[in-house]
Design an enzyme around this catalytic site. Structure first.
Site, PDB file in Angstrom:
ATOM      1  NE  ARG A 137      -2.131  -1.405   3.716  1.00  0.00           N
ATOM      2  CZ  ARG A 137      -1.515   0.111   4.527  1.00  0.00           C
ATOM      3  NH1 ARG A 137      -2.433   0.827   4.376  1.00  0.00           N
ATOM      4  NH2 ARG A 137      -1.191  -0.416   5.567  1.00  0.00           N
ATOM      5  CG  ASN A 138       4.624   2.381   1.412  1.00  0.00           C
ATOM      6  OD1 ASN A 138       4.124   3.001   1.498  1.00  0.00           O
ATOM      7  ND2 ASN A 138       4.732   1.821   2.845  1.00  0.00           N
TER       8      ASN A 138
END
Ligand SMILES: [Zn+2]
Lengths: 101, 426
Positions: free
Chosen positions: B196-197
């Protein structure tokens, strides 16, 4: 001395030129993979005030103990005061907070 | 058929009606408008991302998941997948066991749900069992707390397929499509990277290190410049609800793709994909869930770093590594690749591995907060920290999708384009 909490101001070329011109290049320290940063110190009281004034900012308790995610304009202003006062001590934040009143 | 065996040794089946059947099927059904989470989970159920689940859990499964971390039939499963609804709506609409109800999203039909059981479950008990806490500061606890008071268990079938909008459309693959893609590429070892980065080089090395682990036992096929590797990294970006301060989804997906286009990974060893999932931040239990999800995607290995799927101080740094040792042998069909930390060391002069570099005093740890701080200042990181192509894409995404910011703002959350839409069923 009471504990202080830094605001990291990352140094790009433009900011580095300004630091050099003010004879302050030594203020910038190597922080991560050659990234330069100056760390403007806040007292506990200043830290709390900043976090209240800028709710998007975050005090990173876990790793760096620094105040993060301040808007870029705010950092620009703090950086200018650093240049003016030739300091990264709490007086920088005093002046910054005064300028908001 | 053997190409499509998922978790629990069950075949991955798509539960989707063709448009003609669908129009007939939904006539005169009672309809219920669903939340974003339930819509995402209907999509996951319909395409087989949650194999062997065919629908939302009934009470026996929920109870078994909470108490034994397995479905009622003994298949390992760590997180309840539940359809919540208010008892008021159930009684107002006269929903009863045996009914089929239509689930709509933004007014358009998405799926039908066969009402096999209507039940209640203590939400605190669920949170305590799955998350290990009922502290309202935990986002997973808040998510369970927001659920309505009643649950419906039963099979789900999509009556209408979601349409993913650019730039996400080219990264969405169903489990069956992904497996076909792997076959086309000749990949037999696929290591999943959950993210999620926006990737810094620490993430890049997590992926590269995991690739080495997955590839280590591979036989050498071909010779010299013609060696066929057959091992790939699947970057699987999680698309779900966002909070202010998170990276915007567009930047995450396109920044990973930038690593690919910048040739930091060869075409034949790396691909980027998305999956809809609302993170529970369940730490070790969520790690097992991720392993199951990626088994269904066709992955053979799954990378787990420090604090996987954790939040705050609720879980130990390596709890998500240790939990795999507690599973009965053979209960998962995917190998966890457990990785410590990559850091930058000025003495080694490179990004290096905590398990190797002994310069513990000089080493400079990656910190998500510091990287975000650098990006927020608009300062281009050195290329040993973040690839310039990645930084440029992040900044472009800020302008193009983020209303000037690469991080979610209130404005972005209010005005962003949807990742997918459920079109009208004409
Ligand atoms: Zn070293």
């Amino acid at each position: 001395m009471a504990e202080t909490y830094p605001i990291n101001i990352w140094i790009n070329e433009e900011r580095f030129e300004k630091l050099k011109a003010a004879n302050l290049a030594d203020m910038a320290v190597d922080r991560l993979g050659g990234m330069k940063v100056i760390q403007v110190q806040c007292t506990e009281k200043q830290k709390d005030k900043i976090l209240k004034l800028f709710p998007m900012a975050k005090f990173d308790t876990a790793t760096t103990k620094s105040i993060e995610l301040l808007p870029r304009e705010v950092k620009d202003k703090i950086f200018d005061i650093t240049l003016k006062l030739k300091s990264i001590g709490p007086e920088v934040m005093d002046e910054f907070l005064k300028s908001l009143d | 058929m053997t190409d499509f065996i998922g978790h629990g040794e069950k075949e991955i089946k798509e539960r989707i009606l063709n448009p003609g059947e669908a129009k007939n099927k939904i006539k005169n059904l009672v309809s219920v408008e669903i939340s974003g989470r339930i819509a995402r989970e209907c999509i996951d159920l319909g395409y087989g991302f949650f194999t062997p689940l065919e629908g939302f859990m009934k009470k026996a499964d929920v109870d078994s998941v909470c108490k034994k971390m397995s479905l009622a039939d003994g298949t390992i499963w760590p997180i309840p997948i539940v359809f919540d609804i208010s008892s008021q709506e159930v009684s107002e609409k006269g929903i009863r066991v045996g009914d089929v109800i239509l689930l709509t999203r933004m007014g358009n039909p998405l799926a039908v749900l066969e009402v096999e059981e209507i039940f209640t479950y203590d939400k605190d008990e669920m949170a305590q069992a799955v998350l290990g806490t009922i502290d309202a500061k935990h986002p997973g606890v808040r998510m369970i707390g927001r659920m309505q008071d009643t649950f419906i268990g039963g099979k789900v079938t999509l009556v209408n397929e979601p349409q993913f909008n650019p730039p996400f459309d080219r990264f969405f693959y169903t489990p069956r499509q992904l497996r076909e893609e792997f076959k086309k590429r000749g990949w037999v070892r696929i290591v999943a990277h959950q993210t999620r980065n926006v990737p810094h080089t620490g993430h890049e090395w997590l992926m590269k290190g995991a690739w080495f682990c997955a590839h280590g036992e591979a036989p050498v096929i071909g010779d010299k410049d013609e060696i066929k590797l057959g091992t790939g990294v699947l970057v699987n970006c999680i698309i779900g609800p966002k909070r202010t301060g998170d990276y915007i989804d567009e930047a995450i997906v396109l920044a990973h793709q930038a690593l690919h286009e910048g040739r930091y990974f060869r075409d034949d060893v790396h691909m980027v994909s998305i999956t809809c999932w609302d993170m529970r931040y369940a730490g070790p239990k969520e790690a097992i869930f991720h392993a199951i999800l990626r088994t269904n995607l066709g992955c053979t290995h799954h990378m787990f770093g420090r604090d996987h799927a954790g939040v705050g101080d609720y879980y130990g740094t390596y709890d998500a590594h240790r939990i795999f040792d507690q599973l009965p042998p053979g209960s998962l069909n995917i190998k966890p690749v457990r990785v410590l930390e990559w850091w930058y060391c000025p003495l080694c002069g490179e990004v290096t591995y905590s398990g190797l570099c002994g310069h513990t005093k000089e080493r400079q740890k990656f910190s998500g907060t510091l990287i975000r701080s650098i990006i927020k200042d608009g300062v281009k990181p050195t290329r040993i920290i973040m690839r310039p192509e990645v930084f440029d894409v992040v900044m472009e995404c800020a302008e193009r999708y983020g209303f000037g910011s690469p991080f979610c703002t209130e404005e972005y959350l209010a005005k962003r384009g949807p990742v997918f839409v459920v079109p009208p069923l004409d």
